[in-house]
Design a protein around this motif. Structure first.
Motif: not given
Length: 463
Positions: A186-191
């Motif tokens: 999820x953090x990768x997608x948000x970035x």
């Protein structure tokens, strides 16, 4: 006192420290991540009377909104609300169902994942103002109909389906993950979304990702969840990035306006003001009655509701009190099947008194409002109250009311009505649906089958 920044542009969200200008003054949003007491809600209502015009909204996502603030009173509301030590949401919107952790029917408790995502996302800047992540563990009340840029749905005790953009029914399947990989993914997608600019949303990212791209694997991080080497269970490529429109299916979502039996002998009762807006003194009276009945906590929740938690007897008695005082207490109340914005004169953009139209529609077209769809009544084409398509929308414009079928407020109308004839026009449409509905067919399916041409004929009174 330092002036607060004002939120004026479309696509931005009002906040406690960044109120938005509307027709009746500034609007500030109070977003909570945990339950509060009835006394605390009553205190918020007192602040609404002290600093605003005494009107309080409960949004479709369960946020409190105080209306009628001025540039002088808005900072004072901000200071007074923060002095209450409320569990305010700061940063990225990460939402869980309101019964999370208390619902024995949940597949998995979504709260630890939500908190880990919330913590890990604090350093990410440049996201769209309305960026939202939903973590849904299943259960009695779900967030399926709320728009989300990234949605996680429990499919096993430690397995989560990840979807991008839209509601659950009109979204893009991205992957199925072991829990140990969820936060990093999820953090990768948000970035990635942040790198696309502050207007990029989950649906935009879904379109950019290759159909056969597996979920990104990032190194273990320091978030609260344990990490491991569990493998990623990728969905079949033929199912990835597929869409499934929900608005023509006539699916009836679970309603918060019900009595729920929870764990540890706890119960919850769903109560809400008509069209999501109430006078502060009416909410104070409801909270005072909850205190008298021994109810200790409540949550503003989806679909403009308040969930009060207590014994079964207390919840039933509070429901009776709310019913006698004009609140929505049942999923069968036609007022609960109408999505109406504040309308004129509360909103500068609105050209119609949406609540007056909605109240008449609920009284006169109850059989049309069977819960299979939300009748969208909006004061302008922005359609803030119901961003997704609706089976039927009434949209105010400068000269008339547009009627849209199977679309959003800004879509091409099938007919127009004068302001004065709006409710009579809606009654003609309701009569058509009543006469055409087949056995076991709901209103949403009937409207879709009838089609725009016949709806236009009925709306305009042509044979």
């Amino acid at each position: 006192m330092t002036a607060l920044p004002l939120t004026l542009q479309r696509g931005a969200c009002p906040a406690l420290s960044a109120p938005m200008m509307t027709g009746d003054g500034l609007l500030a949003r109070i977003s909570l991540i945990e339950a509060i007491s009835p006394e605390q809600l009553a205190d918020i209502c007192l602040l609404a009377l002290k600093h605003g015009n005494g009107m309080v909204d409960i949004s479709a996502r369960g946020n409190l909104q105080v209306r009628g603030l001025s540039e002088i009173s808005a900072p004072r509301l901000d200071a007074d609300a923060r002095a209450m030590n409320l569990p305010l949401r700061e940063g990225l919107t990460v939402e869980v169902p309101p019964l999370a952790g208390m619902d024995d029917s949940e597949i998995a408790d979504p709260r630890p994942l939500a908190e880990a995502i919330r913590d890990a996302s604090r350093g990410i800047t440049g996201l769209a103002p309305k960026m939202a992540v939903v973590v849904d563990g299943g259960g009695l009340l779900r967030l399926s109909d709320l728009l989300a840029d990234i949605r996680l749905i429990a499919v096993g005790k430690h397995d989560w389906k990840l979807l991008l953009g839209g509601t659950e029914q009109s979204t893009h399947v991205f992957n199925v993950l072991r829990e140990t990989l969820v936060v990093d993914t999820v953090i990768d997608l948000l970035k990635r979304l942040a790198s696309l600019g502050n207007k990029a949303r989950g649906r935009d990212l879904a379109h950019r990702l290759a159909v056969n791209e597996a979920a990104p694997h990032t190194p273990p991080s320091s978030s609260g969840l344990s990490r491991g080497s569990a493998s990623v269970a990728t969905v079949d490529p033929s199912q990835m990035l597929g869409t499934s429109p929900s608005m023509t299916a006539g699916k009836v979502a679970a309603s918060p306006f019900d009595l729920f039996s929870l764990s540890n002998h706890l119960h919850a009762i769903g109560i809400g003001p008509a069209f999501g807006q109430a006078k502060a003194e009416h909410l104070i009276a409801l909270c005072n009655e909850a205190v008298r009945l021994g109810i200790k906590s409540l949550k503003p929740a989806l679909d403009h509701s308040l969930l009060f938690f207590g014994t079964e007897i207390a919840c039933r008695e509070l429901r009776d009190f709310a019913d006698s005082n004009g609140f929505i207490i049942s999923a069968n109340d036609p007022r609960g099947h109408i999505a109406a914005c504040s309308g004129s004169p509360a909103c500068n953009s609105a050209t119609i008194a949406t609540h007056e139209i909605a109240a008449a529609a609920a009284a006169e077209c109850a059989d049309l409002l069977d819960g299979s769809f939300k009748l969208h009544v909006t004061g302008c084409p922005k359609g803030c109250a119901h961003p997704q398509p609706a089976a039927l929308t009434l949209c105010g414009t400068a000269n008339h009311v547009s009627l849209i079928a199977q679309g959003k407020a800004a879509d091409e109308p099938f007919a127009f009505s004068s302001f004065a004839d709006t409710n009579a026009t809606l009654r003609r449409l309701a009569d058509l649906v009543r006469s055409e509905r087949r056995p076991s067919e709901n209103s949403a399916a009937c409207l879709a089958r009838i089609g725009s041409d016949r709806l236009e004929a009925a709306a305009t009174g042509r044979p």
